[in-house]
Design a protein around this motif. Structure first.
Motif, PDB file in Angstrom:
ATOM      1  N   ALA A  40       0.835  -1.200   0.000  1.00  0.00           N
ATOM      2  CA  ALA A  40       0.000   0.000   0.000  1.00  0.00           C
ATOM      3  C   ALA A  40       0.872   1.253   0.000  1.00  0.00           C
ATOM      4  O   ALA A  40       0.577   2.234  -0.682  1.00  0.00           O
ATOM      5  CB  ALA A  40      -0.928   0.001   1.215  1.00  0.00           C
ATOM      6  N   THR A  41       1.990   1.199   0.755  1.00  0.00           N
ATOM      7  CA  THR A  41       2.899   2.340   0.786  1.00  0.00           C
ATOM      8  C   THR A  41       3.545   2.534  -0.581  1.00  0.00           C
ATOM      9  O   THR A  41       3.672   3.668  -1.066  1.00  0.00           O
ATOM     10  CB  THR A  41       3.985   2.126   1.862  1.00  0.00           C
ATOM     11  N   ALA A  42       3.948   1.436  -1.209  1.00  0.00           N
ATOM     12  CA  ALA A  42       4.570   1.525  -2.536  1.00  0.00           C
ATOM     13  C   ALA A  42       3.592   2.131  -3.538  1.00  0.00           C
ATOM     14  O   ALA A  42       3.950   3.032  -4.315  1.00  0.00           O
ATOM     15  CB  ALA A  42       5.014   0.137  -2.999  1.00  0.00           C
ATOM     16  N   LEU A  43       2.351   1.663  -3.496  1.00  0.00           N
ATOM     17  CA  LEU A  43       1.333   2.195  -4.405  1.00  0.00           C
ATOM     18  C   LEU A  43       1.090   3.685  -4.129  1.00  0.00           C
ATOM     19  O   LEU A  43       0.976   4.489  -5.067  1.00  0.00           O
ATOM     20  CB  LEU A  43       0.041   1.397  -4.234  1.00  0.00           C
ATOM     21  N   SER A  44       1.066   4.038  -2.858  1.00  0.00           N
ATOM     22  CA  SER A  44       0.885   5.444  -2.484  1.00  0.00           C
ATOM     23  C   SER A  44       2.015   6.293  -3.034  1.00  0.00           C
ATOM     24  O   SER A  44       1.800   7.425  -3.467  1.00  0.00           O
ATOM     25  CB  SER A  44       0.828   5.591  -0.966  1.00  0.00           C
ATOM     26  N   LEU A  45       3.248   5.744  -2.993  1.00  0.00           N
ATOM     27  CA  LEU A  45       4.403   6.495  -3.503  1.00  0.00           C
ATOM     28  C   LEU A  45       4.244   6.745  -5.001  1.00  0.00           C
ATOM     29  O   LEU A  45       4.459   7.858  -5.480  1.00  0.00           O
ATOM     30  CB  LEU A  45       5.692   5.720  -3.241  1.00  0.00           C
ATOM     31  N   VAL A  46       3.866   5.690  -5.727  1.00  0.00           N
ATOM     32  CA  VAL A  46       3.802   5.782  -7.186  1.00  0.00           C
ATOM     33  C   VAL A  46       2.754   6.804  -7.634  1.00  0.00           C
ATOM     34  O   VAL A  46       2.991   7.590  -8.554  1.00  0.00           O
ATOM     35  CB  VAL A  46       3.487   4.389  -7.796  1.00  0.00           C
ATOM     36  N   ILE A  47       1.610   6.824  -6.979  1.00  0.00           N
ATOM     37  CA  ILE A  47       0.575   7.764  -7.424  1.00  0.00           C
ATOM     38  C   ILE A  47       0.455   8.980  -6.510  1.00  0.00           C
ATOM     39  O   ILE A  47      -0.064  10.009  -6.938  1.00  0.00           O
ATOM     40  CB  ILE A  47      -0.799   7.068  -7.587  1.00  0.00           C
ATOM     41  N   GLY A  48       0.950   8.864  -5.276  1.00  0.00           N
ATOM     42  CA  GLY A  48       0.772   9.962  -4.328  1.00  0.00           C
ATOM     43  C   GLY A  48       1.789  11.085  -4.494  1.00  0.00           C
ATOM     44  O   GLY A  48       1.440  12.260  -4.366  1.00  0.00           O
ATOM     45  N   VAL A  49       3.046  10.739  -4.781  1.00  0.00           N
ATOM     46  CA  VAL A  49       4.075  11.769  -4.929  1.00  0.00           C
ATOM     47  C   VAL A  49       3.769  12.671  -6.134  1.00  0.00           C
ATOM     48  O   VAL A  49       3.807  13.899  -6.013  1.00  0.00           O
ATOM     49  CB  VAL A  49       5.480  11.136  -5.016  1.00  0.00           C
ATOM     50  N   PRO A  50       3.427  12.110  -7.316  1.00  0.00           N
ATOM     51  CA  PRO A  50       3.031  12.988  -8.423  1.00  0.00           C
ATOM     52  C   PRO A  50       1.822  13.862  -8.083  1.00  0.00           C
ATOM     53  O   PRO A  50       1.770  15.023  -8.475  1.00  0.00           O
ATOM     54  CB  PRO A  50       2.682  12.003  -9.543  1.00  0.00           C
ATOM     55  N   LEU A  51       0.889  13.294  -7.317  1.00  0.00           N
ATOM     56  CA  LEU A  51      -0.284  14.072  -6.924  1.00  0.00           C
ATOM     57  C   LEU A  51       0.133  15.244  -6.036  1.00  0.00           C
ATOM     58  O   LEU A  51      -0.342  16.380  -6.211  1.00  0.00           O
ATOM     59  CB  LEU A  51      -1.278  13.167  -6.196  1.00  0.00           C
TER      60      LEU A  51
END
Lengths: 279, 273
Positions: B72-83
């Protein structure tokens, strides 16, 4: 010293910050004392037993999730019969409720969906009397509306690819489902063990699961959102529902009256109307 | 009161004293946070603990929790940082609203989040029905479902943390990079990312911790099945019903893991941001 006097004192001193915290803390204590005093006011019933006694205050009923609809109806009846009373319900998995009662949750009445969960409460000597069985409930399969998978027996649920949810073994409906499965020598792997019967039913209502093993009463309360399929093995796993007043009940007189209502002809009519079996 | 004031005055003064109206509530706050954890240790079934902890079910739940929280953290990084970058570095109409919407899962009860996920990604959901019809993918009751539920609840922590760091970072470094011929993406990759790394790390830790403890959205969206969707918080909750000793043992494991991870990462990252 009255509560209002203390409050005015606090406002007068509010300018001196250090003292104000002290006074504020004192006021807080006094306020909580006031509220606890008023909460102990509730539940005063005139002496003398019997349903003719004048009841007042709040009666808190912890009841199994499957009892929700019928108990809410009975609660409204009770409030109408005894003006000035208020019935507060806490519906949930019987085991959750039992655990909160044994850890000191303030409740007047406990209605469980199995003798086993009631035993958790009686073992800790939390009930003054013996619990009595007031209804029984039978299991049923809840399928999607118009039963698209053609489920007609417990055995059909074991078909691979079918998404079935059961209640967790720790909840009465789950324990009963396991008993029924064992009685018919079936091995069923569900997609989920839900924490109470209502969440198992919801998964079918939302069409996330194809079927769930729930109570007959739940199928009935869901209306046309699910279709019920009876199965003969359910006779092996009929759950007795015990009800009992609680020892530390804040409002014992109203607790007694509520249990009387549940066990009365009127109460029985509401409960059997919801699909419960007579004890 | 007077006597205490005297001793305070007579006591050797350090550089600056802590004012009592701040100290007392602060100590109360500390006690309030630590006492429940202490109670967990006091009431722990120490004697039966080894037996409780060696059961396969516990390790299954712990393994699943760690895997799902990390995914979940990895997925958050992939889409959350660009957001977060979009919110901090670009200007578009309604950005304030978007920012508020991103933080919504922070205040939403997780169970509501779980229901919302079911209605969106469930087999019969707004998007889920097409996933099922076109690809044969159903998400509820799967480990992927757990990861999605945890991401939904945990990603806002990461986004908020990274966005804050981005706002604090000087945009002129990126501007310098672009004037020197780098594309905006290259500038992000080579200049911005290293600059905000501590913020990303802190946000990841927060998101990971939140994902590890996730309960409401998980049990609502992904259900509860040992080894597939039963994470530690679910196991604790269900064990509490009929076996409180097992629930306490499980809680201790979760507590130990959380402390170990947070303590291990704190020195390296959390303090620098």
């Amino acid at each position: 010293m009255t509560c209002s006097a203390l409050r005015t004192r606090r406002t007068r001193r509010i300018r001196r910050p250090l003292r104000a915290t002290g006074a504020g803390a004192a006021a807080l204590l006094a306020l909580s004392a006031c509220s606890s005093a008023s909460s102990s006011d509730r539940g005063t019933a005139s002496s003398g037993s019997g349903s003719s006694a004048k009841l007042s205050g709040t009666v808190t009923v912890f009841a199994a999730a499957s009892l929700q609809e019928s108990f809410e109806t009975l609660g409204r009846e009770f409030e109408k019969d005894h003006p000035g009373t208020k019935v507060v319900f806490n519906f949930g998995g019987s085991d959750t409720l039992a655990a909160s009662i044994t850890s000191g949750a303030p409740a007047d009445v406990f209605a469980a969906a199995s003798p086993g969960t009631m035993k958790i409460v009686t073992d800790q000597e939390n009930t003054p009397g013996r619990p009595v069985t007031f209804v029984r409930n039978e299991l049923e399969i809840a399928t999607l509306p118009s039963n698209p998978h053609g489920i007609s027996s417990l055995d059909d649920l074991t078909e691979p690819g079918l998404k079935v949810v059961l209640c967790d073994k720790s909840v009465p409906c789950g324990a009963a489902a396991q008993t029924a499965l064992k009685a018919s020598n079936l091995k069923l792997t569900p997609v989920s063990y839900e924490q109470d019967v209502k969440s198992a039913l919801t998964k079918v209502e939302l069409k996330e699961a194809d079927a769930a093993v729930v109570y007959k009463t739940d199928v009935k309360s869901a209306g046309d959102k699910v279709e019920g399929v009876g199965f003969p093995e359910s006779a092996e796993a009929v759950n007795d529902y015990p009800i009992a007043p609680l020892k530390n009940a804040p409002n014992p007189a109203a607790a007694k009256a509520f249990i009387e209502l549940v066990r009365s002809a009127e109460g029985r009519q509401v409960l059997t109307g919801a699909g419960f079996l007579k004890p | 009161m007077k006597g205490r004031a005297d001793t305070l005055k007579g006591a050797p003064r350090r550089g600056r004293g802590v004012p009592l109206p701040l100290l007392l509530p602060a100590l109360a706050g500390l006690a309030f946070l630590l006492l429940p954890l202490l109670a967990l240790l006091v009431r722990a079934p120490w004697r039966s603990l080894p037996e409780q902890l060696t059961s396969a079910e516990v390790w299954e739940a712990l393994r699943l929790s760690l895997i799902c929280a990390t995914a979940a953290t990895a997925l958050s990084l992939v889409i959350g940082v660009p957001l977060a970058w979009l919110l901090a570095r670009t200007d578009f109409p309604g950005r304030g609203l978007v920012r508020a919407l991103v933080t919504l899962p922070l205040v939403l009860p997780p169970v509501v989040g779980g229901v919302a996920l079911l209605l969106a990604l469930g087999r019969n959901g707004v998007i889920g029905q097409w996933l099922d019809a076109w690809f044969g993918i159903t998400l509820p009751f799967t480990t992927t479902g757990v990861i999605l539920a945890e991401t939904f609840v945990a990603m806002p922590f990461l986004v908020i943390s990274v966005e804050g760091t981005l706002r604090a970072a000087d945009p002129r470094y990126e501007e310098a990079a672009t004037t020197l011929g780098a594309s905006r993406f290259t500038a992000f990759r080579r200049v911005t990312l290293p600059l905000i790394a501590p913020g990303i790390a802190a946000g990841s830790v927060l998101a990971w911790a939140r994902a590890l403890g996730e309960f409401g959205a998980t049990i609502t969206f992904a259900g509860n099945f040992p080894g597939r969707t039963q994470t530690m918080p679910l196991a604790v909750y269900l064990a509490l019903q009929n076996d409180p000793a097992a629930a306490i043992a499980l809680s201790l494991v979760l507590l130990a893991v959380s402390i170990a991870v947070l303590a291990g990462l704190r020195d390296r990252w959390m303090t620098t941001s």
